[in-house]
Every structure is written in structure tokens, then in C-alpha cells.
Design a protein around this motif. Structure first.
Motif, PDB file in Angstrom:
ATOM      1  N   ASP A 126       4.417  16.102  11.517  1.00 16.29           N
ATOM      2  CA  ASP A 126       2.771  16.159  10.990  1.00 16.29           C
ATOM      3  C   ASP A 126       2.404  15.011  11.505  1.00 16.29           C
ATOM      4  OD1 ASP A 126       3.181  18.557   9.726  1.00 16.29           O
ATOM      5  OD2 ASP A 126       4.025  17.597   8.000  1.00 16.29           O
ATOM      6  N   PRO A 127       0.820  15.237  11.798  1.00 14.63           N
ATOM      7  CA  PRO A 127       0.174  14.064  12.245  1.00 14.63           C
ATOM      8  C   PRO A 127       0.234  12.790  11.369  1.00 14.63           C
ATOM      9  CG  PRO A 127      -1.299  15.970  12.380  1.00 14.63           C
ATOM     10  CD  PRO A 127       0.079  16.570  11.698  1.00 14.63           C
ATOM     11  N   GLU A 128       0.386  12.967   9.906  1.00 12.59           N
ATOM     12  CA  GLU A 128       0.601  11.758   8.883  1.00 12.59           C
ATOM     13  C   GLU A 128       2.062  10.987   9.273  1.00 12.59           C
ATOM     14  OE1 GLU A 128       0.141  15.189   7.949  1.00 12.59           O
ATOM     15  OE2 GLU A 128      -2.072  14.776   8.353  1.00 12.59           O
ATOM     16  N   GLN A 129       3.103  12.145   9.490  1.00  9.60           N
ATOM     17  CA  GLN A 129       4.494  11.314   9.717  1.00  9.60           C
ATOM     18  C   GLN A 129       4.379  10.564  11.146  1.00  9.60           C
ATOM     19  OE1 GLN A 129       7.512  14.041  10.097  1.00  9.60           O
ATOM     20  NE2 GLN A 129       8.966  12.371  10.023  1.00  9.60           N
ATOM     21  N   VAL A 130       3.489  10.905  12.021  1.00 16.11           N
ATOM     22  CA  VAL A 130       3.304  10.380  13.486  1.00 16.11           C
ATOM     23  C   VAL A 130       2.686   8.873  13.203  1.00 16.11           C
ATOM     24  CG1 VAL A 130       2.451  10.421  15.639  1.00 16.11           C
ATOM     25  CG2 VAL A 130       3.401  12.485  14.612  1.00 16.11           C
ATOM     26  N   ARG A 131       1.597   9.087  12.364  1.00 17.36           N
ATOM     27  CA  ARG A 131       0.828   7.664  12.049  1.00 17.36           C
ATOM     28  C   ARG A 131       1.702   6.949  11.271  1.00 17.36           C
ATOM     29  NH1 ARG A 131      -4.375   7.014  12.664  1.00 17.36           N
ATOM     30  NH2 ARG A 131      -4.980   9.329  12.721  1.00 17.36           N
ATOM     31  N   GLU A 132       2.242   7.250  10.131  1.00 16.60           N
ATOM     32  CA  GLU A 132       3.340   6.511   9.368  1.00 16.60           C
ATOM     33  C   GLU A 132       4.081   5.846  10.391  1.00 16.60           C
ATOM     34  OE1 GLU A 132       5.462   8.506   6.467  1.00 16.60           O
ATOM     35  OE2 GLU A 132       6.447   6.441   5.861  1.00 16.60           O
TER      36      GLU A 132
END
Ligand SMILES: C[S@@+](CC[C@H](N)C(=O)[O-])C[C@H]1O[C@@H](n2cnc3c(N)ncnc32)[C@H](O)[C@@H]1O
Length: 209
Positions: A126-132
Motif C-alpha cells: 500500500d502507498p502508506e507502507q511505502v511511505r513508512e
């Protein structure tokens, strides 16, 4: 190769590839390790899998250096432990290597690494996981440290043609997070054609000065 393929079928979300990286992609990802002074360096490899890129990283290790391998899949962790005992290219380095079974997002610490080499399948996240994950990399890096990762050439665009609207949105989100990080931090990139599929090796400078 068999160990890798069997995990591709069992855990495609984490593995995210049909074959290990080629030695040419491994070399491109490990190239920044040659830019060093006299000081010892600490390296993190996120998602080493069966060790295709690890074999290129260790070629640059000096006796004073340290390499941490962080791998989420226990089958790959066991495989790597065995390879560090039996593979003549890896065995000489076993005393300067730690193998940690964990998601890379859970690693603690600040400013502990000079270089991060990353094999994570961002297109499956997910995009949020990539950002994290990139914010964890930033925390873990020393000032001026590099993140070296790859993206399969054109695969996200091709995948987007074949999937549901929700999947397309997710891929667009991943592309947008990666685009932001690349725009802010990319030092150079290299297209590696001899890989299945061809891939861009990207070098970012992310450690805050
Ligand atoms: C595309 S494979 C790359 C393997 C190897 N680096 C190569 O290039 O051949 C992705 C690897 O990342 C690992 N992985 C996926 N998510 C992870 C996470 N959150 N933390 C650590 N490892 C992860 C997988 O288990 C797998 O070994």
C-alpha cells in the motif's frame, strides 16, 4: 532458484518477483559501496531473499565493515543462514553479518547505516507502507547515507492495464509516493537490461545532513 520460486507461489505479496535479481542488477545496486573513505561502513540489506544481491554486496566488504540482512520470510532467513555456512563467496564474511528476521519497518535505531540496499517489492504494498518504509530508511541512515533500490521497468504501467479499479488506484498511489521520494533525493539511476524483467537501479541520498 527453486527456493525463490517456491516462495513466489506461496507468498507473492512479500516476494513480488518471478526470479532473483541478476548479478548485473546486484552490481548496480551495490555500486555506491565503492565510494568510501578509510572509515568502516555499516550496510543494511532490506529483503535479501535468497541472497542474489547479498553476493554482490559482500564483494565490497572490508574486515571492519558490518552488514545487517533484514528479511521477513523465515524460509529465506533459514536459506541465508545455511548459505553463509556453505557458499564459498559468503562464508568468509559470516562474522561481519547479522541476519535479522523482521519486517524492515520494525527496525529500531537512528543513524546506524551508511548505505541501505533494498529489494522490497513496493508494487505489492500500500502507498502508506511505502511511505513508512522510506521514512524508516531516513531515520536509520547516517548523514549523507544512500538508499539503493530497484523498480521493474514499465511493469507498474502494464499491471495497471490488467487489474481492478481499486488495484489501479493503489498502484497509482505507490507510483506517487516513489515519485516524490525520487524527485527529492535521487542522485543517479541506471537501466539494467540483463534482468528478468529489466529494471531501474536507483541511488538516493537520504541521510539528513
Ligand atoms: C523481490 S524479492 C528480492 C529478493 C532479492 N533481494 C533479489 O533481489 O533477488 C523481495 C524480498 O523482500 C522480502 N520482504 C518483503 N517485505 C519485507 C519487509 N517488510 N521487510 C523485510 N523483508 C521483506 C521478501 O521476503 C523477499 O525476500
Amino acid at each position: 532458484m527453486f527456493a525463490f520460486l517456491s516462495q513466489t507461489f506461496r507468498r507473492f505479496h512479500d516476494t513480488g518477483a518471478i526470479a532473483p535479481s541478476s548479478r548485473w542488477l546486484g552490481r548496480a545496486l551495490a555500486a555506491p559501496l565503492t565510494e568510501r573513505g578509510e572509515e568502516p561502513i555499516a550496510i543494511l540489506e532490506a529483503g535479501p531473499g535468497t541472497g542474489a544481491v547479498t553476493r554482490e554486496i559482500v564483494r565490497h566488504l572490508q574486515p571492519v565493515d558490518h552488514l545487517t540482512l533484514c528479511e521477513i520470510n523465515p524460509v529465506f532467513v533459514e536459506h541465508l543462514r545455511e548459505r553463509f555456512e556453505s557458499d564459498p563467496r559468503l562464508r568468509p564474511h559470516r562474522d561481519r553479518v547479522d541476519i535479522v528476521q523482521s519486517p524492515v519497518e520494525s527496525l529500531e535505531g537512528e543513524g546506524c547505516f551508511d548505505h541501505i540496499v533494498c529489494g522490497l517489492p513496493f508494487n505489492n504494498f500500500d502507498p502508506e507502507q511505502v511511505r513508512e518504509i522510506f521514512s524508516v530508511f531516513q531515520r536509520l541512515l547516517r548523514p549523507g547515507g544512500t538508499v539503493n533500490f530497484f523498480e521493474y521497468a514499465a511493469i507498474r504501467g502494464l499491471k495497471a492495464l490488467l487489474v481492478t479499479r481499486a488495484e489501479r488506484e493503489r498502484l497509482r498511489g505507490v507510483a506517487s509516493v516513489l515519485g516524490e521520494v525520487i524527485e527529492a533525493h535521487e542522485r543517479r539511476r541506471k537501466l539494467v537490461l540483463v534482468n528478468l524483467p529489466p529494471a531501474w537501479a536507483r541511488c538516493l541520498v537520504m541521510g539528513e545532513r
